[in-house]
Structure formats: structure tokens, C-alpha cells
Design a protein around this motif. Structure first.
Motif, PDB file in Angstrom:
ATOM      1  N   GLY A 172      -3.374 -19.421 -34.876  1.00  0.00           N
ATOM      2  CA  GLY A 172      -2.547 -20.402 -35.560  1.00  0.00           C
ATOM      3  C   GLY A 172      -2.612 -21.790 -34.947  1.00  0.00           C
ATOM      4  O   GLY A 172      -2.037 -22.734 -35.487  1.00  0.00           O
ATOM      5  N   ARG A 173      -3.306 -21.934 -33.848  1.00  0.00           N
ATOM      6  CA  ARG A 173      -3.515 -23.230 -33.196  1.00  0.00           C
ATOM      7  C   ARG A 173      -4.596 -23.063 -32.137  1.00  0.00           C
ATOM      8  O   ARG A 173      -4.922 -21.941 -31.743  1.00  0.00           O
ATOM      9  CB  ARG A 173      -2.234 -23.776 -32.587  1.00  0.00           C
ATOM     10  CG  ARG A 173      -1.619 -22.933 -31.507  1.00  0.00           C
ATOM     11  CD  ARG A 173      -0.253 -23.488 -31.117  1.00  0.00           C
ATOM     12  NE  ARG A 173       0.430 -22.574 -30.235  1.00  0.00           N
ATOM     13  CZ  ARG A 173       0.805 -22.874 -29.007  1.00  0.00           C
ATOM     14  NH1 ARG A 173       0.578 -24.067 -28.506  1.00  0.00           N
ATOM     15  NH2 ARG A 173       1.432 -21.981 -28.265  1.00  0.00           N
ATOM     16  N   PRO A 174      -5.175 -24.159 -31.636  1.00  0.00           N
ATOM     17  CA  PRO A 174      -6.236 -24.050 -30.629  1.00  0.00           C
ATOM     18  C   PRO A 174      -5.749 -23.304 -29.381  1.00  0.00           C
ATOM     19  O   PRO A 174      -4.731 -23.664 -28.786  1.00  0.00           O
ATOM     20  CB  PRO A 174      -6.580 -25.507 -30.313  1.00  0.00           C
ATOM     21  CG  PRO A 174      -6.209 -26.247 -31.565  1.00  0.00           C
ATOM     22  CD  PRO A 174      -4.977 -25.541 -32.069  1.00  0.00           C
ATOM     23  N   LYS A 175      -6.495 -22.278 -29.011  1.00  0.00           N
ATOM     24  CA  LYS A 175      -6.078 -21.449 -27.877  1.00  0.00           C
ATOM     25  C   LYS A 175      -6.121 -22.206 -26.555  1.00  0.00           C
ATOM     26  O   LYS A 175      -5.387 -21.864 -25.626  1.00  0.00           O
ATOM     27  CB  LYS A 175      -6.929 -20.186 -27.814  1.00  0.00           C
ATOM     28  CG  LYS A 175      -6.626 -19.255 -28.975  1.00  0.00           C
ATOM     29  CD  LYS A 175      -7.399 -17.971 -28.868  1.00  0.00           C
ATOM     30  CE  LYS A 175      -8.606 -17.999 -29.750  1.00  0.00           C
ATOM     31  NZ  LYS A 175      -9.346 -16.736 -29.763  1.00  0.00           N
ATOM     32  N   ALA A 186      -9.205 -29.521 -30.765  1.00  0.00           N
ATOM     33  CA  ALA A 186      -8.101 -30.311 -30.213  1.00  0.00           C
ATOM     34  C   ALA A 186      -8.635 -31.185 -29.091  1.00  0.00           C
ATOM     35  O   ALA A 186      -9.428 -30.721 -28.264  1.00  0.00           O
ATOM     36  CB  ALA A 186      -7.005 -29.394 -29.666  1.00  0.00           C
ATOM     37  N   ALA A 208     -10.646 -23.549 -32.984  1.00  0.00           N
ATOM     38  CA  ALA A 208      -9.372 -23.887 -33.634  1.00  0.00           C
ATOM     39  C   ALA A 208      -8.336 -22.794 -33.477  1.00  0.00           C
ATOM     40  O   ALA A 208      -7.153 -23.030 -33.725  1.00  0.00           O
ATOM     41  CB  ALA A 208      -9.609 -24.163 -35.124  1.00  0.00           C
ATOM     42  N   ARG A 245      -7.991 -19.987 -35.296  1.00  0.00           N
ATOM     43  CA  ARG A 245      -7.472 -19.731 -36.647  1.00  0.00           C
ATOM     44  C   ARG A 245      -6.541 -18.530 -36.698  1.00  0.00           C
ATOM     45  O   ARG A 245      -5.471 -18.591 -37.299  1.00  0.00           O
ATOM     46  CB  ARG A 245      -8.626 -19.548 -37.623  1.00  0.00           C
ATOM     47  CG  ARG A 245      -9.317 -20.862 -37.964  1.00  0.00           C
ATOM     48  CD  ARG A 245     -10.513 -20.657 -38.895  1.00  0.00           C
ATOM     49  NE  ARG A 245     -11.268 -21.886 -39.041  1.00  0.00           N
ATOM     50  CZ  ARG A 245     -12.207 -22.298 -38.203  1.00  0.00           C
ATOM     51  NH1 ARG A 245     -12.515 -21.589 -37.145  1.00  0.00           N
ATOM     52  NH2 ARG A 245     -12.858 -23.430 -38.411  1.00  0.00           N
TER      53      ARG A 245
END
Length: 189
Positions: free
Chosen positions: A24-27, A60, A19, A21
Motif C-alpha cells: 500500500g506504500r513504498p516499503k 519514493a 512502490a 503495491r
């Protein structure tokens, strides 16, 4: 690329389920120089001669070209479940697999080719090292897939297997052609 097993190439597994985390979003979806990290990882493995290429997705949904996407419904439990998912998705007869991480964009095709060359020279497990420190990517001969799958839990990936079997490891220096730096925060880009 040929191997000890005739014309069957070494497979590539890209772990891309997290994710992100801290990021802040899926790498996997993060862009670097106009290219998503997931596409960069696929290109890395393809240019190194790996086939097939399996991308393990999770946080994602991923749509990619040039690889098979395999969803990991247990992605939130850590990298171990993604490693198990990726290895289990390989076709029968696959002689070996290189496992790469989506958040290490400075790994290069020549580094992966060095791992494959070590395998072709007889290595059971080939681990990229940087200044003497083992990191990623890692290549496993197919004979070890079941043991790696059995030991991959939590967020340790293959670490438990590697610590339990140091006699199987061939260290492959890669600091002159790659870097294991990972991207954990937007500032790392």
C-alpha cells in the motif's frame, strides 16, 4: 575489512525502489521497531563492512544518512532496472558488491559477512541459502557486473544470470543467522 584486493572493501547495494503495491506504500519508508526499512538495510550493509553503500530509489524519494542514493527513473519496470542502476553507480575499482533487498529485514550483518568471506576465499558469486534454497543477499565479483547488468530485465533481478552460470555460484548457508522472509503486506510486519 580487507579483501583480496587490498584495502578496498566490498560495496553494498540496497534495492529500495519499489512502490510496495501489495503493502500500500513504498516499503523503503515503512517502519519496523521505529526504524525505516531503508535505514535498517543501510545499517545491515554498514555493520557488515560494506563501503560504499548505494541505495537505489524510485517510487519514493529517499533521504538517508550513510549511503549514496541513486534514483532509478525506470523503477516501475521491475527489479532488473534497479539492479542495473545500482551496479552502474559503483565507483571504478570496486572489487565486488553485495546486493540486498529493502523488504528483507531479517537479513543480518553476519550473513553478509559470510558472503564476503566466501568472496575472500575465491568465490565468484556468493548466494545466501536457507535450508538449501538460494535467496538473498547475493555477492558478485566485479568481473561479472557487465554480464549481470546485461541480463537484468523485468522483475527477475539477477536470476537470469544466476541460472545461466551455476558453475560460478558458491552457496553460503545462512539459516542459522538470518531469515529471507520478506515484507509484502502490513500483516507481515
Amino acid at each position: 575489512m580487507t579483501t583480496l584486493h587490498g584495502d578496498r572493501p566490498v560495496a553494498g547495494i540496497l534495492l529500495a525502489a519499489g512502490a510496495g503495491r501489495r503493502f500500500g506504500r513504498p516499503k523503503a519508508l515503512v517502519e519496523l521497531d521505529g526504524e525505516r526499512l531503508v535505514d535498517r538495510g543501510i545499517r545491515l550493509l554498514r555493520e557488515a563492512g560494506c563501503s560504499p553503500i548505494v541505495v537505489v530509489a524510485g517510487a519514493a524519494p529517499l533521504e538517508v544518512i550513510g549511503a549514496v542514493v541513486v534514483p532509478n527513473p525506470d523503477w516501475s519496470t521491475g527489479m532488473g532496472s534497479s539492479l542495473r542502476t545500482g551496479l552502474a553507480a559503483l565507483p571504478p575499482g570496486c572489487p565486488a558488491a553485495v546486493v540486498a533487498l529493502v523488504d528483507q529485514p531479517k537479513i543480518t550483518p553476519p550473513a553478509v559477512r559470510r558472503l564476503v568471506a566466501a568472496y575472500e576465499a575465491g568465490a565468484e558469486v556468493a548466494v545466501a541459502t536457507y535450508e538449501g534454497r538460494p535467496r538473498n543477499p547475493v555477492l558478485f565479483r566485479a568481473a561479472h557486473f557487465p554480464a549481470v547488468i546485461a541480463s537484468a530485465t523485468g522483475d527477475t533481478g539477477a536470476r537470469t544470470f544466476l541460472h545461466a552460470h551455476p558453475h560460478l555460484i558458491t552457496h553460503v548457508p545462512c539459516e542459522d543467522i538470518a531469515s529471507p522472509e520478506d515484507i509484502d503486506t502490513p500483516e507481515d510486519l
